[in-house]
Design a protein around this motif. Structure first.
Motif, PDB file in Angstrom:
ATOM      1  N   MET A   1       0.834  -1.208   0.000  1.00 54.48           N
ATOM      2  CA  MET A   1       0.000   0.000   0.000  1.00 54.48           C
ATOM      3  C   MET A   1       0.869   1.259   0.000  1.00 54.48           C
ATOM      4  N   GLN A   2       2.018   1.219   0.675  1.00 54.06           N
ATOM      5  CA  GLN A   2       2.918   2.370   0.663  1.00 54.06           C
ATOM      6  C   GLN A   2       3.465   2.614  -0.738  1.00 54.06           C
ATOM      7  N   ARG A   3       3.877   1.549  -1.394  1.00 53.51           N
ATOM      8  CA  ARG A   3       4.435   1.677  -2.748  1.00 53.51           C
ATOM      9  C   ARG A   3       3.379   2.151  -3.748  1.00 53.51           C
ATOM     10  N   LEU A   4       2.175   1.578  -3.655  1.00 50.76           N
ATOM     11  CA  LEU A   4       1.106   1.992  -4.564  1.00 50.76           C
ATOM     12  C   LEU A   4       0.728   3.449  -4.327  1.00 50.76           C
ATOM     13  N   ASN A   5       0.606   3.825  -3.072  1.00 51.02           N
ATOM     14  CA  ASN A   5       0.248   5.207  -2.752  1.00 51.02           C
ATOM     15  C   ASN A   5       1.302   6.180  -3.268  1.00 51.02           C
ATOM     16  N   ARG A   6       2.562   5.818  -3.159  1.00 48.56           N
ATOM     17  CA  ARG A   6       3.652   6.683  -3.604  1.00 48.56           C
ATOM     18  C   ARG A   6       3.777   6.718  -5.128  1.00 48.56           C
ATOM     19  N   ASP A   7       3.754   5.543  -5.773  1.00 44.66           N
ATOM     20  CA  ASP A   7       4.060   5.456  -7.201  1.00 44.66           C
ATOM     21  C   ASP A   7       2.841   5.393  -8.114  1.00 44.66           C
ATOM     22  N   HIS A   8       1.688   5.009  -7.579  1.00 39.40           N
ATOM     23  CA  HIS A   8       0.465   4.853  -8.385  1.00 39.40           C
ATOM     24  C   HIS A   8      -0.739   5.340  -7.584  1.00 39.40           C
ATOM     25  N   PRO A   9      -0.776   6.626  -7.238  1.00 35.59           N
ATOM     26  CA  PRO A   9      -1.866   7.118  -6.378  1.00 35.59           C
ATOM     27  C   PRO A   9      -3.248   7.021  -7.005  1.00 35.59           C
ATOM     28  N   GLU A  10      -3.307   6.812  -8.310  1.00 39.16           N
ATOM     29  CA  GLU A  10      -4.604   6.680  -8.977  1.00 39.16           C
ATOM     30  C   GLU A  10      -5.264   5.327  -8.710  1.00 39.16           C
ATOM     31  N   ILE A  11      -4.491   4.339  -8.276  1.00 42.29           N
ATOM     32  CA  ILE A  11      -5.037   3.010  -7.989  1.00 42.29           C
ATOM     33  C   ILE A  11      -5.682   3.022  -6.616  1.00 42.29           C
ATOM     34  N   LYS A  12      -6.930   2.585  -6.567  1.00 42.90           N
ATOM     35  CA  LYS A  12      -7.638   2.479  -5.290  1.00 42.90           C
ATOM     36  C   LYS A  12      -7.211   1.177  -4.609  1.00 42.90           C
ATOM     37  N   ILE A  13      -7.045   1.248  -3.297  1.00 39.71           N
ATOM     38  CA  ILE A  13      -6.605   0.087  -2.529  1.00 39.71           C
ATOM     39  C   ILE A  13      -7.700  -0.318  -1.559  1.00 39.71           C
ATOM     40  N   VAL A  14      -8.025  -1.611  -1.565  1.00 40.88           N
ATOM     41  CA  VAL A  14      -8.939  -2.188  -0.592  1.00 40.88           C
ATOM     42  C   VAL A  14      -8.145  -3.244   0.158  1.00 40.88           C
ATOM     43  N   ILE A  15      -8.069  -3.092   1.477  1.00 41.84           N
ATOM     44  CA  ILE A  15      -7.350  -4.053   2.304  1.00 41.84           C
ATOM     45  C   ILE A  15      -8.337  -5.080   2.838  1.00 41.84           C
ATOM     46  N   LEU A  16      -7.929  -6.333   2.769  1.00 40.71           N
ATOM     47  CA  LEU A  16      -8.696  -7.454   3.311  1.00 40.71           C
ATOM     48  C   LEU A  16      -7.809  -8.092   4.372  1.00 40.71           C
ATOM     49  N   SER A  17      -8.256  -8.037   5.622  1.00 37.06           N
ATOM     50  CA  SER A  17      -7.383  -8.494   6.693  1.00 37.06           C
ATOM     51  C   SER A  17      -8.152  -9.225   7.777  1.00 37.06           C
ATOM     52  N   GLY A  18      -7.487 -10.143   8.397  1.00 36.15           N
ATOM     53  CA  GLY A  18      -8.032 -10.823   9.556  1.00 36.15           C
ATOM     54  C   GLY A  18      -7.698 -10.097  10.838  1.00 36.15           C
ATOM     55  N   TYR A  19      -7.100  -8.905  10.725  1.00 35.30           N
ATOM     56  CA  TYR A  19      -6.619  -8.173  11.887  1.00 35.30           C
ATOM     57  C   TYR A  19      -7.214  -6.770  11.922  1.00 35.30           C
ATOM     58  N   SER A  20      -7.749  -6.404  13.059  1.00 35.36           N
ATOM     59  CA  SER A  20      -8.253  -5.041  13.222  1.00 35.36           C
ATOM     60  C   SER A  20      -7.254  -4.229  14.033  1.00 35.36           C
ATOM     61  N   ASP A  21      -6.008  -4.580  13.941  1.00 35.59           N
ATOM     62  CA  ASP A  21      -4.903  -3.951  14.650  1.00 35.59           C
ATOM     63  C   ASP A  21      -4.838  -2.453  14.332  1.00 35.59           C
ATOM     64  N   PHE A  22      -4.645  -1.629  15.375  1.00 38.65           N
ATOM     65  CA  PHE A  22      -4.581  -0.180  15.210  1.00 38.65           C
ATOM     66  C   PHE A  22      -3.477   0.223  14.236  1.00 38.65           C
ATOM     67  N   GLU A  23      -2.322  -0.431  14.297  1.00 42.25           N
ATOM     68  CA  GLU A  23      -1.207  -0.094  13.405  1.00 42.25           C
ATOM     69  C   GLU A  23      -1.617  -0.262  11.942  1.00 42.25           C
ATOM     70  N   TYR A  24      -2.311  -1.354  11.630  1.00 44.07           N
ATOM     71  CA  TYR A  24      -2.760  -1.584  10.251  1.00 44.07           C
ATOM     72  C   TYR A  24      -3.777  -0.529   9.822  1.00 44.07           C
ATOM     73  N   LEU A  25      -4.708  -0.233  10.706  1.00 44.24           N
ATOM     74  CA  LEU A  25      -5.718   0.776  10.381  1.00 44.24           C
ATOM     75  C   LEU A  25      -5.083   2.145  10.180  1.00 44.24           C
ATOM     76  N   ASN A  26      -4.170   2.510  11.056  1.00 39.28           N
ATOM     77  CA  ASN A  26      -3.484   3.790  10.959  1.00 39.28           C
ATOM     78  C   ASN A  26      -2.672   3.883   9.663  1.00 39.28           C
ATOM     79  N   MET A  27      -1.939   2.833   9.345  1.00 39.29           N
ATOM     80  CA  MET A  27      -1.141   2.804   8.116  1.00 39.29           C
ATOM     81  C   MET A  27      -2.062   2.902   6.893  1.00 39.29           C
ATOM     82  N   SER A  28      -3.210   2.268   6.960  1.00 38.88           N
ATOM     83  CA  SER A  28      -4.168   2.330   5.855  1.00 38.88           C
ATOM     84  C   SER A  28      -4.659   3.753   5.638  1.00 38.88           C
TER      85      SER A  28
END
Length: 162
Positions: free
Chosen positions: A67-94
């Protein structure tokens, strides 16, 4: 129709998502399935996705780095995260990486449908806006060029046509 790339390290999950959901009905076509973030990056030129649906934890390049690489190099691509974790770090990074949606596993059919229909509405709006901007720029350029060729405008005078 929007192009969707799916990334999950579990083969049965990525193929199940790709094959069992009515993507075309929702306005998408699955252009590739990948096992990790590096495979996603390797497929970008061939697939040209509008949306990447990615697991957060994968071997090699995980969803966070992806997601960091896509956001930096391809900001036009929408990202949907699918995760088994509701961890604050993951949410914050998202949030920091402008992730469009964050889905928790297990995700039911209705959640997928609601998420991807809402995302399609956003993509439709952006596509329309971009088309309107392109058309406006084209019209103004034609006016300026016509005026220039007719001797009404000089090459440095663009303000009047913007």
């Amino acid at each position: 129709m929007y192009r969707l790339l799916i990334a999950d390290d579990e083969e049965n999950i990525r193929n199940g998502i790709a094959r069992s959901l009515p993507w075309q009905e929702w306005g998408y076509e699955v252009c590739a399935v990948c096992a990790n973030g590096q495979e996603v990056l390797d497929q970008l030129d061939a697939c040209r996705p509008d949306v990447v649906l990615s697991d957060i934890r994968m071997p090699g390049m995980d969803g966070m780095e992806l997601m960091q690489r896509l956001n930096r190099d391809h900001p036009e691509i929408k990202i949907v995260i699918l995760s088994g974790y509701s961890d604050f770090e993951y949410l914050n990074m998202s949030i920091k990486n402008h992730v469009a949606e964050y889905l928790l596993k297990p995700t039911d059919f209705d959640d997928f449908e609601e998420t991807f229909r809402r995302l399609k509405t956003t993509l439709d709006h952006e596509r329309l806006q971009n088309a309107q901007i392109t058309e406006s720029v084209r019209r103004h350029f034609q006016l300026w060029l016509t005026s220039l060729l007719e001797g009404i405008a000089d090459p440095g005078e663009t303000e009047r046509f913007l």
